[in-house]
Design a protein around this motif. Structure first.
Motif, mmCIF file in Angstrom:
data_model
loop_
_atom_site.group_PDB
_atom_site.id
_atom_site.type_symbol
_atom_site.label_atom_id
_atom_site.label_comp_id
_atom_site.label_asym_id
_atom_site.label_seq_id
_atom_site.Cartn_x
_atom_site.Cartn_y
_atom_site.Cartn_z
ATOM 1 N N PRO A 351 6.127 -3.342 17.085
ATOM 2 C CA PRO A 351 6.608 -1.963 16.935
ATOM 3 C C PRO A 351 7.815 -1.813 16.007
ATOM 4 O O PRO A 351 8.075 -0.715 15.520
ATOM 5 C CB PRO A 351 6.992 -1.564 18.372
ATOM 6 C CG PRO A 351 6.256 -2.512 19.256
ATOM 7 C CD PRO A 351 6.179 -3.792 18.485
ATOM 8 N N VAL A 352 8.554 -2.899 15.748
ATOM 9 C CA VAL A 352 9.772 -2.760 14.947
ATOM 10 C C VAL A 352 9.601 -3.267 13.513
ATOM 11 O O VAL A 352 10.502 -3.108 12.695
ATOM 12 C CB VAL A 352 10.980 -3.469 15.603
ATOM 13 C CG1 VAL A 352 11.254 -2.900 16.978
ATOM 14 C CG2 VAL A 352 10.773 -4.974 15.678
ATOM 15 N N ALA A 353 8.457 -3.898 13.199
ATOM 16 C CA ALA A 353 8.272 -4.495 11.872
ATOM 17 C C ALA A 353 7.152 -3.794 11.115
ATOM 18 O O ALA A 353 6.102 -3.487 11.691
ATOM 19 C CB ALA A 353 7.958 -5.983 12.005
ATOM 20 N N ARG A 354 7.359 -3.592 9.805
ATOM 21 C CA ARG A 354 6.351 -2.936 8.968
ATOM 22 C C ARG A 354 5.256 -3.908 8.535
ATOM 23 O O ARG A 354 4.102 -3.504 8.356
ATOM 24 C CB ARG A 354 7.022 -2.371 7.717
ATOM 25 C CG ARG A 354 8.113 -1.350 7.989
ATOM 26 C CD ARG A 354 7.544 0.033 8.243
ATOM 27 N NE ARG A 354 8.592 1.002 8.467
ATOM 28 C CZ ARG A 354 9.165 1.727 7.494
ATOM 29 N NH1 ARG A 354 8.774 1.569 6.228
ATOM 30 N NH2 ARG A 354 10.108 2.600 7.769
ATOM 31 N N SER A 355 5.637 -5.187 8.322
ATOM 32 C CA SER A 355 4.644 -6.151 7.851
ATOM 33 C C SER A 355 5.075 -7.558 8.237
ATOM 34 O O SER A 355 6.211 -7.781 8.693
ATOM 35 C CB SER A 355 4.481 -6.071 6.320
ATOM 36 O OG SER A 355 5.574 -6.700 5.670
ATOM 37 N N LEU A 356 4.160 -8.512 8.034
ATOM 38 C CA LEU A 356 4.431 -9.909 8.359
ATOM 39 C C LEU A 356 3.819 -10.805 7.292
ATOM 40 O O LEU A 356 2.683 -10.588 6.873
ATOM 41 C CB LEU A 356 3.847 -10.241 9.738
ATOM 42 C CG LEU A 356 3.990 -11.663 10.260
ATOM 43 C CD1 LEU A 356 4.126 -11.653 11.782
ATOM 44 C CD2 LEU A 356 2.810 -12.561 9.878
ATOM 45 N N GLN A 357 4.579 -11.803 6.876
ATOM 46 C CA GLN A 357 4.078 -12.841 5.976
ATOM 47 C C GLN A 357 4.058 -14.152 6.774
ATOM 48 O O GLN A 357 5.094 -14.595 7.280
ATOM 49 C CB GLN A 357 5.009 -12.994 4.763
ATOM 50 C CG GLN A 357 5.118 -11.754 3.886
ATOM 51 C CD GLN A 357 3.989 -11.648 2.888
ATOM 52 O OE1 GLN A 357 3.441 -12.657 2.449
ATOM 53 N NE2 GLN A 357 3.632 -10.423 2.510
ATOM 54 N N GLY A 358 2.888 -14.762 6.914
ATOM 55 C CA GLY A 358 2.774 -16.020 7.636
ATOM 56 C C GLY A 358 2.945 -17.198 6.699
ATOM 57 O O GLY A 358 2.407 -17.207 5.590
ATOM 58 N N ALA A 388 1.462 -16.452 2.960
ATOM 59 C CA ALA A 388 2.339 -16.721 1.820
ATOM 60 C C ALA A 388 2.440 -18.229 1.627
ATOM 61 O O ALA A 388 2.310 -19.002 2.582
ATOM 62 C CB ALA A 388 3.722 -16.115 2.046
ATOM 63 N N ALA A 389 2.690 -18.643 0.387
ATOM 64 C CA ALA A 389 2.744 -20.072 0.075
ATOM 65 C C ALA A 389 4.011 -20.727 0.595
ATOM 66 O O ALA A 389 4.081 -21.951 0.717
ATOM 67 C CB ALA A 389 2.641 -20.264 -1.441
ATOM 68 N N GLY A 390 5.032 -19.945 0.892
ATOM 69 C CA GLY A 390 6.290 -20.478 1.398
ATOM 70 C C GLY A 390 7.246 -19.334 1.655
ATOM 71 O O GLY A 390 6.917 -18.163 1.398
ATOM 72 N N VAL A 391 8.440 -19.659 2.134
ATOM 73 C CA VAL A 391 9.391 -18.614 2.507
ATOM 74 C C VAL A 391 9.840 -17.808 1.296
ATOM 75 O O VAL A 391 9.867 -16.570 1.340
ATOM 76 C CB VAL A 391 10.599 -19.230 3.241
ATOM 77 C CG1 VAL A 391 11.678 -18.174 3.487
ATOM 78 C CG2 VAL A 391 10.166 -19.850 4.569
ATOM 79 N N GLU A 392 10.171 -18.493 0.200
ATOM 80 C CA GLU A 392 10.636 -17.749 -0.970
ATOM 81 C C GLU A 392 9.529 -16.862 -1.529
ATOM 82 O O GLU A 392 9.776 -15.696 -1.902
ATOM 83 C CB GLU A 392 11.146 -18.709 -2.051
ATOM 84 C CG GLU A 392 11.736 -17.973 -3.236
ATOM 85 C CD GLU A 392 12.435 -18.892 -4.226
ATOM 86 O OE1 GLU A 392 12.520 -18.496 -5.411
ATOM 87 O OE2 GLU A 392 12.890 -19.982 -3.820
ATOM 88 N N ALA A 394 7.145 -15.530 0.178
ATOM 89 C CA ALA A 394 7.007 -14.424 1.126
ATOM 90 C C ALA A 394 8.066 -13.353 0.858
ATOM 91 O O ALA A 394 7.772 -12.145 0.856
ATOM 92 C CB ALA A 394 7.132 -14.953 2.553
ATOM 93 N N ILE A 395 9.316 -13.800 0.623
ATOM 94 C CA ILE A 395 10.396 -12.844 0.362
ATOM 95 C C ILE A 395 10.114 -12.064 -0.916
ATOM 96 O O ILE A 395 10.280 -10.829 -0.966
ATOM 97 C CB ILE A 395 11.745 -13.591 0.282
ATOM 98 C CG1 ILE A 395 12.152 -14.065 1.684
ATOM 99 C CG2 ILE A 395 12.834 -12.705 -0.329
ATOM 100 C CD1 ILE A 395 13.377 -14.955 1.707
ATOM 101 N N ARG A 396 9.661 -12.753 -1.958
ATOM 102 C CA ARG A 396 9.384 -12.068 -3.224
ATOM 103 C C ARG A 396 8.248 -11.047 -3.056
ATOM 104 O O ARG A 396 8.286 -9.952 -3.629
ATOM 105 C CB ARG A 396 9.052 -13.081 -4.321
ATOM 106 C CG ARG A 396 10.242 -13.947 -4.717
ATOM 107 C CD ARG A 396 9.950 -14.819 -5.939
ATOM 108 N NE ARG A 396 11.056 -15.719 -6.221
ATOM 109 C CZ ARG A 396 12.176 -15.388 -6.843
ATOM 110 N NH1 ARG A 396 12.336 -14.133 -7.262
ATOM 111 N NH2 ARG A 396 13.120 -16.284 -7.061
ATOM 112 N N ALA A 397 7.236 -11.395 -2.259
ATOM 113 C CA ALA A 397 6.132 -10.459 -2.019
ATOM 114 C C ALA A 397 6.611 -9.220 -1.263
ATOM 115 O O ALA A 397 6.194 -8.096 -1.561
ATOM 116 C CB ALA A 397 5.022 -11.170 -1.238
#
Length: 424
Positions: A351-358, A388-392, A394-397
């Motif tokens: 309920p508090v997040a718009r999207s998720l990158q795994g 996502a391929a990794g944390v960075e 995911a952040i860029r996406a």
């Protein structure tokens, strides 16, 4: 980490076929061979529970150190370096001291099977027993009754933070079974400080205490803590304290602060120490705002936060903490271990997040793949969940679509540790 202790730690991982094998015999045998360092520790405050152990220890430590006391601390797991687990009289253990204690434990143990946690706990006890200090703070590794730390015959205090369902493969499927494992740290005649518990967990803890003739101070019965007008109120038989909100963020940290203050009051500390406990405690990867580093640069003005919570109760706490921050859309970067209830952790966050990158946690054999994390997120109700391929990456996406947002990296302490190492 230095190559020297790294090599010894790597050898120690090969002494037992299992990472976790809960029993005390191996630890007791090694400690006897070392001359029982666990019997020569400064007064011990032993902390068990499912959530909040590390934060509660950080606050107790801050309170004690504010009085000028020298405090040993043993916690796990580490985030960036193994040395974080062992703090000797206020300072992280030095490489030379760690190497010396590890090698002595390795020599005393020989090739006899012993788990990594057991032998490194013995090394911590050795270092702590040989350096003068006023207090020892011990965090249970897993459970309580059969945890390697549970060899202290008479702790000054036993503390149990909130108990919830986690580590079922080791502690039992039900909340009463898990509570029974945690309650195993209660010792005959030794005072226990008990945070707020579900009724079925508290019943088990109180039954164990009755058998051990261990007096208890229980939240809701003997002390209370609550937030009021942006402050923390704490009430026990000694009176009412008016304290600042904890430096650590989230309503769950008010609960942890109450447990820490109850412990400090039981140790005879004054209001100044209780204030320092809340105002000065630091604990990485618990709603930690990242302010510099490559990941912050990649976020291009978006906020980046890090949290190591990984079970359903931690998901609730994280969602509540995010709900209190000033309004920015929240997007998650999530990596988790397959030993955790991923959908259970993520459900309160939907309920508090718009999207998720795994993401996959690199270097962890038990990691969920990015695809498995995304599947768990969809099972938890997330409509917008992507790999996502990794944390960075995911952040860029995320910032490509939502530049002015709040990004929260979460799901695992192992992921948090990797982020802290790679982000500098």
């Amino acid at each position: 980490m230095s190559a020297h202790s790294d090599r010894v730690l790597e050898r120690l991982t090969r002494l037992h076929p299992k990472v976790i094998d809960l029993e005390l015999g191996r630890t007791e045998r090694l400690l006897a061979a070392l001359g029982h360092p666990e019997r020569r520790l400064p007064p011990v405050i032993h902390v068990a529970g499912t959530n909040g152990k590390g934060s509660t220890i950080a606050m107790i430590r801050a309170g004690l150190e504010s009085t000028g006391a020298r405090v040993h601390v043993y916690t796990s797991p580490h985030l960036a370096r193994f040395h974080e687990r062992i703090r000797i009289a206020g300072e992280l253990i030095s490489e030379d001291r760690l190497l010396d204690c590890l090698e002595r434990c390795e020599a005393a143990n020989g090739d006899v099977p012993i788990t990594f946690f057991e032998v490194t706990t013995a090394a911590a006890f050795l270092a702590m027993a040989e350096t003068p200090a006023d207090w020892t703070l011990l965090e249970v590794g897993l459970g309580g009754e059969f945890d390697a730390t549970n060899v202290i015959e008479r702790p000054r205090l036993s503390v149990i933070t909130p108990v919830s369902v986690d580590h079922q493969q080791y502690l039992g499927e039900t909340l009463p079974e898990i509570a029974a494992a945690k309650a195993g740290i209660l010792k005959r005649g030794c005072l226990g400080i008990i945070a707020r518990q579900p009724a079925e967990a508290l019943e088990v803890i109180e039954a164990r205490a009755a058998r051990m003739l261990a007096p208890l101070m229980v939240e809701g019965q003997d002390w209370q803590v609550w937030e009021e007008h942006g402050r923390v109120a704490f009430l026990d038989p000694q009176g009412l304290l008016d304290l600042p909100l904890p430096r650590l963020i989230g309503a769950h940290q008010v609960e942890n602060a109450g447990t820490a203050v109850a412990a400090l009051r039981a140790l005879g500390m004054d209001e100044t120490a209780c204030l320092a406990a809340l105002a000065e405690a630091e604990w990485p990867a618990r709603m930690q705002r990242l302010r510099t580093g490559p990941l912050v640069d990649a976020a291009a003005g978006a906020e980046v936060w890090l949290d190591g919570g990984h079970n359903p109760a931690a998901g609730v706490a994280l969602a509540e903490a995010l709900g209190r921050l000033p309004g920015r859309p929240v997007h998650l970067v999530v990596g988790m271990l397959r030993t955790k209830d991923a959908a259970g952790f993520l459900r309160p966050l939907e309920p508090v997040a718009r999207s998720l990158q795994g993401v996959t946690i690199e270097g962890e054999a038990a990691t969920l793949s990015a695809a498995e994390t995304v599947a768990a997120a969809r099972a938890a109700g997330f409509a917008a969940a992507h790999e996502a391929a990794g944390v960075e990456a995911a952040i860029r996406a995320i910032v490509a679509d939502a530049p002015d947002c709040r990004i929260v990296i979460c799901g695992s302490l192992y992921l948090a540790g990797r982020v802290l190492r790679e982000n500098g």
